[in-house]
Design an enzyme around this catalytic site. Sequence first.
Site, mmCIF file in Angstrom:
data_model
loop_
_atom_site.group_PDB
_atom_site.id
_atom_site.type_symbol
_atom_site.label_atom_id
_atom_site.label_comp_id
_atom_site.label_asym_id
_atom_site.label_seq_id
_atom_site.Cartn_x
_atom_site.Cartn_y
_atom_site.Cartn_z
ATOM 1 N N SER A 245 -40.943 116.291 28.416
ATOM 2 C CA SER A 245 -39.996 115.923 30.088
ATOM 3 C C SER A 245 -39.937 114.054 29.804
ATOM 4 C CB SER A 245 -41.055 116.460 30.676
ATOM 5 O OG SER A 245 -40.231 115.665 31.808
ATOM 6 N N TYR B 101 -48.266 116.142 36.652
ATOM 7 C CA TYR B 101 -47.262 117.037 35.799
ATOM 8 C C TYR B 101 -47.030 116.598 34.794
ATOM 9 C CZ TYR B 101 -43.145 118.937 33.819
ATOM 10 O OH TYR B 101 -41.917 119.253 32.915
#
Length: 249
Positions: A144, A158
């Site tokens: 990501s 995350y």
Amino acid sequence: MSEKTVLITGASRGIGAATARLLASQNYNVCLNYHRQTQCAEELSTELRQQGCNTLLLQADVSQEAQVKEMFQTIDDTFGPLTHLVNNAGILKPQMRLQDMTADRINEILTTNVTGYFLCCREAIMRMSVNHGGQGGAIVNVSSVAARTGSPGEYIDYAASKGAIDTLTTGLATELAAEDIRVNGVRPGFIYTDMHRDGGEPERIERLKPAIPMQRGGQPEEVAEAIAWLLSDKASYTTGSFIDLAGGK
Ligand code: NAP
């Protein structure tokens, strides 16, 4: 039956489902892993089968070692050894500052987003590596843009899990380069999927749009194209690389 067999983890929705559709059109046997959304996964499998693709539906929690082992055994029994892996299954939790995070939350993020990728890589290596009698292969890890930004005020847990995936990709690419396995990563950002709802802000992309250089969010299909290229022989001299798909962020 095709000689190419790919496992896509988290294939029931979002980026995983878009990748499955694209790879189904590129003559792969497509193994679709999912966790809870049985109906979505079954509908996708039916759609791909109607297009002539060999599919295999695999319900498994990728953070659970026994379930991962069983999943790979089922693939062996159905299609023979895996040749391609897309590590994509991932979760995030509602936005909050680190000061409010519990150990349970952090551990759930890490076991799914990190341990799950490690376990699937391990099982894939045992089937792909020429050192273990395999024919070689390719792995793409879905990271990501958060690995670079750190997601302050939203979900540093995350973001850190994705940082770990970038490190995994770099290390494993080198470790396996002489064993005919390529390992690369994609770093999406601001992609229209259900994930933002899980973070507690379904309209997150609309809020952030003005700060994205391209002034728009991305579609799962745009990420799938990069994954498919990295998996393919067209990327035959590429390993340990990353493609950012975040509108210039
Ligand atoms: P999504 O639409 O929420 O889909 C998540 C997928 O992961 C679903 O198929 C889900 O299965 C599966 N999954 C969740 N936990 C699992 C587990 N323990 N075991 C197996 N499967 C599990 O998410 P997405 O946006 O497509 O995200 C896919 C990947 O892209 C993730 O790694 C995410 O971090 C990354 N990413 C997304 C964005 C974005 O903007 N959307 C940006 C950067 C990176 P069920 O449907 O059965 O629950």
